[in-house]
Scaffold this motif. Structure first.
Motif, PDB file in Angstrom:
ATOM      1  N   GLU A 181       0.842  -1.192   0.000  1.00 52.89           N
ATOM      2  CA  GLU A 181       0.000   0.000   0.000  1.00 52.89           C
ATOM      3  C   GLU A 181       0.876   1.241   0.000  1.00 52.89           C
ATOM      4  O   GLU A 181       1.862   1.328   0.754  1.00 52.89           O
ATOM      5  CB  GLU A 181      -0.923   0.013   1.207  1.00 52.89           C
ATOM      6  N   ALA A 183       0.560   5.296   0.522  1.00 50.19           N
ATOM      7  CA  ALA A 183      -0.342   6.313   1.053  1.00 50.19           C
ATOM      8  C   ALA A 183       0.087   7.690   0.550  1.00 50.19           C
ATOM      9  O   ALA A 183       1.236   8.105   0.744  1.00 50.19           O
ATOM     10  CB  ALA A 183      -0.332   6.288   2.578  1.00 50.19           C
ATOM     11  N   PHE A 234      -2.019  -1.248  -3.582  1.00 54.83           N
ATOM     12  CA  PHE A 234      -3.037  -0.213  -3.522  1.00 54.83           C
ATOM     13  C   PHE A 234      -2.404   1.167  -3.324  1.00 54.83           C
ATOM     14  O   PHE A 234      -1.398   1.304  -2.622  1.00 54.83           O
ATOM     15  CB  PHE A 234      -4.015  -0.488  -2.382  1.00 54.83           C
ATOM     16  N   ARG A 236      -3.681   4.895  -2.016  1.00 60.08           N
ATOM     17  CA  ARG A 236      -4.799   5.540  -1.330  1.00 60.08           C
ATOM     18  C   ARG A 236      -4.380   6.928  -0.846  1.00 60.08           C
ATOM     19  O   ARG A 236      -3.221   7.158  -0.521  1.00 60.08           O
ATOM     20  CB  ARG A 236      -5.255   4.720  -0.118  1.00 60.08           C
ATOM     21  N   GLY A 237      -5.390   7.812  -0.756  1.00 56.67           N
ATOM     22  CA  GLY A 237      -5.157   9.123  -0.178  1.00 56.67           C
ATOM     23  C   GLY A 237      -5.550  10.250  -1.098  1.00 56.67           C
ATOM     24  O   GLY A 237      -5.534  10.123  -2.320  1.00 56.67           O
ATOM     25  N   PHE A 241      -8.220   6.139  -4.854  1.00 58.73           N
ATOM     26  CA  PHE A 241      -8.128   4.715  -4.521  1.00 58.73           C
ATOM     27  C   PHE A 241      -7.869   3.965  -5.814  1.00 58.73           C
ATOM     28  O   PHE A 241      -8.613   4.101  -6.788  1.00 58.73           O
ATOM     29  CB  PHE A 241      -9.414   4.183  -3.876  1.00 58.73           C
ATOM     30  N   GLU A 243      -6.026   0.096  -7.413  1.00 58.44           N
ATOM     31  CA  GLU A 243      -5.264  -1.150  -7.324  1.00 58.44           C
ATOM     32  C   GLU A 243      -4.507  -1.308  -8.634  1.00 58.44           C
ATOM     33  O   GLU A 243      -5.091  -1.177  -9.716  1.00 58.44           O
ATOM     34  CB  GLU A 243      -6.176  -2.351  -7.100  1.00 58.44           C
ATOM     35  N   THR A 265      -3.615   0.322 -13.856  1.00 60.14           N
ATOM     36  CA  THR A 265      -4.702   0.366 -12.872  1.00 60.14           C
ATOM     37  C   THR A 265      -5.688  -0.761 -13.159  1.00 60.14           C
ATOM     38  O   THR A 265      -6.232  -0.871 -14.266  1.00 60.14           O
ATOM     39  CB  THR A 265      -5.435   1.717 -12.925  1.00 60.14           C
ATOM     40  N   GLY A 268     -10.337   1.255  -9.495  1.00 59.60           N
ATOM     41  CA  GLY A 268     -10.129   2.391  -8.623  1.00 59.60           C
ATOM     42  C   GLY A 268     -11.100   3.509  -8.901  1.00 59.60           C
ATOM     43  O   GLY A 268     -11.937   3.441  -9.803  1.00 59.60           O
ATOM     44  N   ARG A 276     -17.635  11.150  -7.381  1.00 60.63           N
ATOM     45  CA  ARG A 276     -16.732  10.013  -7.579  1.00 60.63           C
ATOM     46  C   ARG A 276     -16.586   9.749  -9.069  1.00 60.63           C
ATOM     47  O   ARG A 276     -17.549   9.607  -9.805  1.00 60.63           O
ATOM     48  CB  ARG A 276     -17.259   8.774  -6.868  1.00 60.63           C
TER      49      ARG A 276
END
Length: 277
Positions: A181, A183, A234, A236-237, A241, A243, A265, A268, A276
């Motif tokens: 992950e 971040a 992943f 994230r932040g 998001f 993967e 990708t 996500g 979104r």
């Protein structure tokens, strides 16, 4: 000729070493005794590392500079190595180096990450100064938590071989990122202005020291590493998001790596202004 000792926290912790390298005549080197790795860790010799565990040694190198002979062992028992930069935390570290004539062999080298992940190493170094004391070491990781930081973490598996001699070193192998992950920080760090410094009236002795340090060239480490990311990496932040999966190849040298490949990708979304995407 160099002699010394490392005293530990108890009377039983006393590691002595002796090295005699005459231009002519017999070679005489020995390390004997025991100490706690925490003694070395507290000395500040290794920056960004914390260590503990027992070192037990009775290793000698005799013969001549042209034909040295090693015998005996050096062991690390129930050790722990923590790197503050990567977050790597190796526990139950057990290592045995064994002298076998012209070679020092890694008879045993294994550790865990405190969970189910493991790290092992095999290999040897050949005592041959004319060939640059060639060595060949293979490190194998199995679901090892190699990165454990707030901004990045990764569990890896794979095998990397590091071999060299005569000033050349090559690291090659394949590493699979089992999961990880990245971040994205909520606040990005501010940039730091780099100032050009011009030294005036530098003392001659300091100039000679700087020139000597500049002349010392460490061997370049050639790279041929393949990084496989099958999935479960992943990002994230900041509303992101994702993967990703893909394959990378790292060539060039450690001080000038060349990274090739693609990360794609898999799935996500992006949250922006209440929507979104």
């Amino acid at each position: 000729k160099v002699e010394g000792r490392i005293r530990g926290r108890t009377d039983n912790d006393d590691l002595r070493f002796r090295i005699s390298l005459p231009r002519r005549g017999p070679l005489d080197a020995r390390i004997q005794g025991r100490t706690d790795l925490k003694t070395l860790s507290d000395s500040g010799l290794l920056v960004n590392y914390r260590m503990s565990g027992q070192v037990v040694a009775d290793l000698t190198v005799t013969g001549s500079a042209a034909a040295p002979q090693a015998q005996g062992t050096l062991e690390i028992k129930d050790g722990r190595f923590v790197n503050s930069l990567s977050g790597l935390d190796l526990r139950s570290v057990n290592v045995q180096l064994r002298g076998e004539g012209r070679r020092i062999v890694i008879a045993r080298a294994e550790a865990t990450d405190g969970g189910s992940g493991t790290l092992k190493a095999t290999g040897h170094v050949t005592l041959d100064a004319g060939r640059g004391n060639p060595f060949d070491v293979t490190v194998t990781a199995d679901r090892l938590r190699a990165l454990r930081r707030d901004d990045i973490r990764a569990t890896i598996s794979g095998r990397v071989q590091v071999a060299g001699g005569q000033g050349t070193v090559k690291a090659s192998g394949t590493i699979t990122v089992n999961e990880g992950e990245i971040a994205i920080p909520e606040r990005l760090p501010t940039s730091i202005t780099v100032l050009d410094v011009i030294e005036v009236n530098t003392p001659p002795e300091l100039k000679r020291k700087k020139k000597k340090r500049t002349a010392t060239v460490a061997p370049k480490i050639a790279l041929d590493l393949r990084i496989n990311v099958p999935r479960r990496l992943f990002v994230r932040g900041r509303g992101v998001f994702a993967e990703v999966q893909g394959n990378l190849r790292i060539v060039g040298t450690a001080d000038n790596p060349n990274i090739r490949g693609i990360l794609r990708t898999v799935r996500g979304h992006l949250d922006l202004l209440g929507k979104r995407f």
